[in-house]
Design a protein around this motif. Sequence first.
Motif, PDB file in Angstrom:
ATOM      1  N   LYS A 141       0.644  -1.216  -0.098  1.00  0.00           N
ATOM      2  CA  LYS A 141       0.427   0.117  -0.049  1.00  0.00           C
ATOM      3  C   LYS A 141       0.725   0.919  -0.101  1.00  0.00           C
ATOM      4  O   LYS A 141       1.781   1.308   0.930  1.00  0.00           O
ATOM      5  CB  LYS A 141      -0.841  -0.252   0.951  1.00  0.00           C
ATOM      6  N   VAL A 142       0.437   2.791  -0.491  1.00  0.00           N
ATOM      7  CA  VAL A 142       0.825   3.239  -0.503  1.00  0.00           C
ATOM      8  C   VAL A 142       0.574   4.638  -0.876  1.00  0.00           C
ATOM      9  O   VAL A 142      -0.898   4.725  -1.110  1.00  0.00           O
ATOM     10  CB  VAL A 142       1.970   3.565  -2.304  1.00  0.00           C
ATOM     11  N   TYR A 143       0.381   5.485   0.158  1.00  0.00           N
ATOM     12  CA  TYR A 143      -0.838   6.475   0.524  1.00  0.00           C
ATOM     13  C   TYR A 143       0.538   8.237   0.470  1.00  0.00           C
ATOM     14  O   TYR A 143       1.652   8.072   0.583  1.00  0.00           O
ATOM     15  CB  TYR A 143      -1.061   6.837   1.754  1.00  0.00           C
ATOM     16  N   LYS A 144      -0.412   9.189  -0.619  1.00  0.00           N
ATOM     17  CA  LYS A 144      -0.174  10.513  -0.296  1.00  0.00           C
ATOM     18  C   LYS A 144      -0.402  11.376   0.351  1.00  0.00           C
ATOM     19  O   LYS A 144      -1.960  10.971   0.127  1.00  0.00           O
ATOM     20  CB  LYS A 144       0.033  10.194  -2.060  1.00  0.00           C
ATOM     21  N   THR A 145       0.143  12.098   0.737  1.00  0.00           N
ATOM     22  CA  THR A 145      -0.107  13.560   1.158  1.00  0.00           C
ATOM     23  C   THR A 145       0.425  15.144   0.618  1.00  0.00           C
ATOM     24  O   THR A 145       1.481  14.794   0.377  1.00  0.00           O
ATOM     25  CB  THR A 145      -0.956  13.382   2.672  1.00  0.00           C
ATOM     26  N   VAL A 146      -0.454  15.564   0.080  1.00  0.00           N
ATOM     27  CA  VAL A 146      -0.141  16.878  -0.599  1.00  0.00           C
ATOM     28  C   VAL A 146      -0.114  17.802   0.083  1.00  0.00           C
ATOM     29  O   VAL A 146      -1.722  18.006   1.100  1.00  0.00           O
ATOM     30  CB  VAL A 146      -1.107  17.030  -1.879  1.00  0.00           C
ATOM     31  N   VAL A 147       0.480  18.680   0.908  1.00  0.00           N
ATOM     32  CA  VAL A 147       0.634  20.407   1.814  1.00  0.00           C
ATOM     33  C   VAL A 147       0.727  21.505   0.750  1.00  0.00           C
ATOM     34  O   VAL A 147       1.408  21.897   0.824  1.00  0.00           O
ATOM     35  CB  VAL A 147       1.755  19.800   2.837  1.00  0.00           C
ATOM     36  N   ASN A 148      -0.479  21.907   0.943  1.00  0.00           N
ATOM     37  CA  ASN A 148       0.232  23.301  -0.292  1.00  0.00           C
ATOM     38  C   ASN A 148      -0.557  24.222   1.112  1.00  0.00           C
ATOM     39  O   ASN A 148      -2.175  25.242   2.115  1.00  0.00           O
ATOM     40  CB  ASN A 148      -1.720  23.611  -1.178  1.00  0.00           C
ATOM     41  N   ASP A 149       0.174  24.646   1.295  1.00  0.00           N
ATOM     42  CA  ASP A 149       0.560  25.964   2.406  1.00  0.00           C
ATOM     43  C   ASP A 149       1.378  26.888   1.507  1.00  0.00           C
ATOM     44  O   ASP A 149       1.662  27.989   2.940  1.00  0.00           O
ATOM     45  CB  ASP A 149       1.229  25.828   3.670  1.00  0.00           C
ATOM     46  N   ASP A 150       1.922  26.980   0.451  1.00  0.00           N
ATOM     47  CA  ASP A 150       2.564  28.113   0.386  1.00  0.00           C
ATOM     48  C   ASP A 150       1.772  28.810  -0.932  1.00  0.00           C
ATOM     49  O   ASP A 150       2.400  29.591  -2.149  1.00  0.00           O
ATOM     50  CB  ASP A 150       3.739  27.764  -0.255  1.00  0.00           C
ATOM     51  N   GLY A 151       0.926  28.487  -0.972  1.00  0.00           N
ATOM     52  CA  GLY A 151      -0.160  29.323  -2.554  1.00  0.00           C
ATOM     53  C   GLY A 151      -0.612  28.349  -3.272  1.00  0.00           C
ATOM     54  O   GLY A 151      -1.017  28.812  -4.692  1.00  0.00           O
ATOM     55  N   LEU A 152      -0.083  27.209  -3.981  1.00  0.00           N
ATOM     56  CA  LEU A 152      -0.395  26.243  -5.005  1.00  0.00           C
ATOM     57  C   LEU A 152      -1.500  24.955  -4.446  1.00  0.00           C
ATOM     58  O   LEU A 152      -2.163  25.545  -4.001  1.00  0.00           O
ATOM     59  CB  LEU A 152       1.033  25.336  -5.286  1.00  0.00           C
ATOM     60  N   THR A 153      -2.151  24.554  -5.735  1.00  0.00           N
ATOM     61  CA  THR A 153      -3.340  24.192  -5.573  1.00  0.00           C
ATOM     62  C   THR A 153      -3.588  22.575  -5.772  1.00  0.00           C
ATOM     63  O   THR A 153      -4.324  21.885  -6.694  1.00  0.00           O
ATOM     64  CB  THR A 153      -4.714  24.607  -6.009  1.00  0.00           C
ATOM     65  N   ALA A 154      -1.747  21.821  -6.449  1.00  0.00           N
ATOM     66  CA  ALA A 154      -1.783  20.688  -6.704  1.00  0.00           C
ATOM     67  C   ALA A 154      -2.368  19.546  -5.627  1.00  0.00           C
ATOM     68  O   ALA A 154      -2.283  19.521  -4.578  1.00  0.00           O
ATOM     69  CB  ALA A 154      -0.635  20.715  -7.179  1.00  0.00           C
ATOM     70  N   THR A 155      -3.222  18.842  -6.432  1.00  0.00           N
ATOM     71  CA  THR A 155      -4.025  17.575  -5.866  1.00  0.00           C
ATOM     72  C   THR A 155      -3.572  16.137  -5.492  1.00  0.00           C
ATOM     73  O   THR A 155      -2.041  16.335  -6.592  1.00  0.00           O
ATOM     74  CB  THR A 155      -5.095  17.058  -6.503  1.00  0.00           C
ATOM     75  N   ALA A 156      -3.433  15.752  -5.337  1.00  0.00           N
ATOM     76  CA  ALA A 156      -2.953  13.804  -4.834  1.00  0.00           C
ATOM     77  C   ALA A 156      -2.714  13.379  -6.397  1.00  0.00           C
ATOM     78  O   ALA A 156      -1.713  12.814  -6.677  1.00  0.00           O
ATOM     79  CB  ALA A 156      -3.599  12.940  -4.111  1.00  0.00           C
ATOM     80  N   SER A 157      -3.512  13.100  -7.455  1.00  0.00           N
ATOM     81  CA  SER A 157      -3.507  12.832  -8.420  1.00  0.00           C
ATOM     82  C   SER A 157      -2.999  13.393  -9.197  1.00  0.00           C
ATOM     83  O   SER A 157      -2.392  12.920 -10.364  1.00  0.00           O
ATOM     84  CB  SER A 157      -4.915  12.639  -8.916  1.00  0.00           C
ATOM     85  N   ALA A 158      -1.972  14.246  -9.269  1.00  0.00           N
ATOM     86  CA  ALA A 158      -0.864  15.060  -9.831  1.00  0.00           C
ATOM     87  C   ALA A 158       0.070  14.055 -10.095  1.00  0.00           C
ATOM     88  O   ALA A 158       1.293  14.321 -10.241  1.00  0.00           O
ATOM     89  CB  ALA A 158      -0.884  16.829  -9.577  1.00  0.00           C
ATOM     90  N   ASP A 189     -14.034   8.457  -0.678  1.00  0.00           N
ATOM     91  CA  ASP A 189     -13.185   9.259  -0.250  1.00  0.00           C
ATOM     92  C   ASP A 189     -13.332  10.939  -0.785  1.00  0.00           C
ATOM     93  O   ASP A 189     -12.216  11.025  -2.026  1.00  0.00           O
ATOM     94  CB  ASP A 189     -11.751   9.053  -0.166  1.00  0.00           C
ATOM     95  N   ALA A 190     -12.772  12.046  -0.564  1.00  0.00           N
ATOM     96  CA  ALA A 190     -13.628  12.837  -1.523  1.00  0.00           C
ATOM     97  C   ALA A 190     -12.508  14.506  -0.839  1.00  0.00           C
ATOM     98  O   ALA A 190     -12.592  15.346  -1.691  1.00  0.00           O
ATOM     99  CB  ALA A 190     -14.871  13.895  -1.592  1.00  0.00           C
ATOM    100  N   ASP A 191     -11.435  13.732  -0.337  1.00  0.00           N
ATOM    101  CA  ASP A 191     -10.516  14.960   0.194  1.00  0.00           C
ATOM    102  C   ASP A 191      -8.651  14.705  -1.429  1.00  0.00           C
ATOM    103  O   ASP A 191      -8.458  13.613  -1.324  1.00  0.00           O
ATOM    104  CB  ASP A 191      -9.137  14.579   0.927  1.00  0.00           C
ATOM    105  N   PRO A 192      -9.754  15.860  -1.930  1.00  0.00           N
ATOM    106  CA  PRO A 192      -8.436  15.632  -3.024  1.00  0.00           C
ATOM    107  C   PRO A 192      -6.778  15.631  -2.453  1.00  0.00           C
ATOM    108  O   PRO A 192      -6.036  15.769  -3.982  1.00  0.00           O
ATOM    109  CB  PRO A 192      -8.609  16.680  -4.091  1.00  0.00           C
ATOM    110  N   LEU A 193      -6.514  16.253  -1.852  1.00  0.00           N
ATOM    111  CA  LEU A 193      -5.414  16.654  -1.599  1.00  0.00           C
ATOM    112  C   LEU A 193      -4.146  15.231  -0.418  1.00  0.00           C
ATOM    113  O   LEU A 193      -3.108  15.182   0.101  1.00  0.00           O
ATOM    114  CB  LEU A 193      -4.440  17.174  -0.353  1.00  0.00           C
ATOM    115  N   THR A 194      -5.086  13.674  -0.481  1.00  0.00           N
ATOM    116  CA  THR A 194      -5.150  12.354  -0.326  1.00  0.00           C
ATOM    117  C   THR A 194      -4.969  11.243  -1.465  1.00  0.00           C
ATOM    118  O   THR A 194      -6.230  11.283  -2.037  1.00  0.00           O
ATOM    119  CB  THR A 194      -5.285  11.910   0.662  1.00  0.00           C
ATOM    120  N   GLY A 195      -4.298  11.168  -1.541  1.00  0.00           N
ATOM    121  CA  GLY A 195      -3.881   8.860  -2.516  1.00  0.00           C
ATOM    122  C   GLY A 195      -3.928   8.244  -1.677  1.00  0.00           C
ATOM    123  O   GLY A 195      -2.959   8.132  -1.416  1.00  0.00           O
ATOM    124  N   TYR A 196      -4.136   7.288  -3.152  1.00  0.00           N
ATOM    125  CA  TYR A 196      -3.866   6.018  -1.968  1.00  0.00           C
ATOM    126  C   TYR A 196      -3.674   5.013  -3.710  1.00  0.00           C
ATOM    127  O   TYR A 196      -4.322   4.847  -4.493  1.00  0.00           O
ATOM    128  CB  TYR A 196      -4.956   4.964  -1.454  1.00  0.00           C
TER     129      TYR A 196
END
Length: 646
Positions: free
Chosen positions: A422-439, A464-471
């Motif tokens: 299993k591989v988990y992805k988390t995206v942190v956008n705290d500097d103004g960008l908007t990429a999601t996990a699927s990118a 799972d509707a959080d675009p900033l997490t992936g699996y």
Amino acid sequence: MNITVPMRARLALLAVAALVIAVLTALPANAALPAAFTWDPTDADPSSELSDGVTVDLGYPDEGSGNDKELGPKNGAATKVAPINLAPLPVLDTSNPNPGTDFTRVLMDFATDGSDLWGYFAFNIEKFSTGQSAWEFMQDPAPPECDYEQSDDYLKANCNPWLHRQAGDFILVADYQGNGVELGYRVWEDDPDGPEGALRLGPLFDITEEYGIGSVDGGSGWVEMAVNITQAVYGGAQDKCLTIGNIIPSTLTGNSDEADYKDVALVDITDYITLQSCGSVKITKILNTTNSYDDLYKYTLDRTGGTMRYADDVTTENPANVDTGYVVPGASGVPGTAVVETKLKAGTDYTLAELIEAGTDGTVSTELVSLVCTTNDGAGTAYTLVDNTPGSTATISTTFPVVAGQTTSCVITNKEQIGTLKVYKTVVNDDGLTATASAFRVDITGPNSYSMLNQVFGDETPSDADPLTGYLEYTVPAGAYAVTEDLADDSPYDFPDGYSTSPTYSYDDGNGPVASCASVVVPAGGTAECYITNADTPASPTASTTQSWVLHDAVTFTGVRAGASDAPTQVTFGLYTTADCTGTPVGTETVTLNADETAATSTGISVSAPGTWYWKIVRPADDYNNAVTYCNETTTITADDDVAGG
């Protein structure tokens, strides 16, 4: 009667064309007959009583009279028993054997009893009397010129059936009388006192009591005998594997080297029988898998008692015992390329084991399902050495046989050891960008060339509707896997701009989290997890400058004669890149000529790069003054848009 095999006799033998006979190595001597040899010594035609039905009938009833001439060895010193292999052509001639030595029928058969080979030999004499018979076994086949379907004249001119005799060949001899048969054997050996290639017969070994059985029916003219060839001829002294390519039955005038041949049965026995003293083991690998494997799988072949190979056959590649090799499986469920272990002594105590070795990560990717060895190249008796199939009731054997003259086919079947990655992805956008996990994408590589590249993250669950997490989840063979962020710009999968190219990894290797997923070990039946976090990074603005200049010039004319009615009121300033002020100017400006004969640019001429320019000033002519063209003034500019430390 000399017996060659014409077409009709050869056709009668086709039923035994596929028969493979074997000379086996020693077990304790046993003079009891094999079940196949159940003849009745009083029967007038013993060939009908061999129960295995594969008797090679080398002859047929005599159709001529006792005075017919037959093809056989010439009479002479060169064609006696010992020197005949060196005799010059012609070796064969036609003669009329004495009825007491004249074959009318010749029968030969072979059968195994345990690990011993028995040979059955029978012949019918035209007029029975005391005599001697020899059955010569040669390792090499008869010369190709000895094509017994050819005419007598051809064979006389071209054929010496004994030409390929060599040291180690042997003869079985039978001294038959009205009250029985005395059996023995002699081995050909080099004759140091003879010419090159000369051979002599070794001592006669009596095998009647322990290894042979015989009978005589003087009334019918049949002589029958059975010999335990394994015990009689080899008796544990064999030092290499032997293949018999030629057998010549004959009647003789005696048992000495100088005996004469009387009648012979000439037939290409290799058309019907292959006589070998060793066997082989063919090892094949089957792997039931959903993935591609190209690994080598290790095995060991051995015996529980004695050596596998004769001394002269032992090499580095073919050891006497513990023969280790490697096999490769084919596609899933399909046998791979077989490995054949050759020159193996016959025996019932062979073992085969697969060595399933753990990788450097400590895991085992496959497990053994079954190991089955079947004699006669898969068409004989099956011996199940391993069967791990759930619910199996197979009888397990600890050993399997190698039969001389045969190949035992062993099939090793494995299946994958499966786990979950299993591989988990988390995206942190705290500097103004908007990429999601699927990118983001990952590359996954593992054992046996396992590879999953450009894997795009999805949702762990449909809700799972959080675009900033992936699996990502994969069912994979057990083993170590490298999970790495794919940083390449491979359209349409470009790594998002503005995110760290050094993401944060986390994997618990059993001793606590480690900051790497370079070796994620998936256990058989278990799960391993890798966590990857990507964060956007602050923007880093940069500055660039571009300098420009506006050049001005002024002029004063002297020596002008005043008072001309057409005195000019303007002068022209021009800026050139050439020293003689020719060509196209960078720019020009026409301005008013003052009464005191001075003038100056007003707007100037713009330049945007450092360099050297040349001014040209023109005062038109009038009634009192010539025109003035001035080109003696330069302007040079140097500049640096990026001064270190500035």
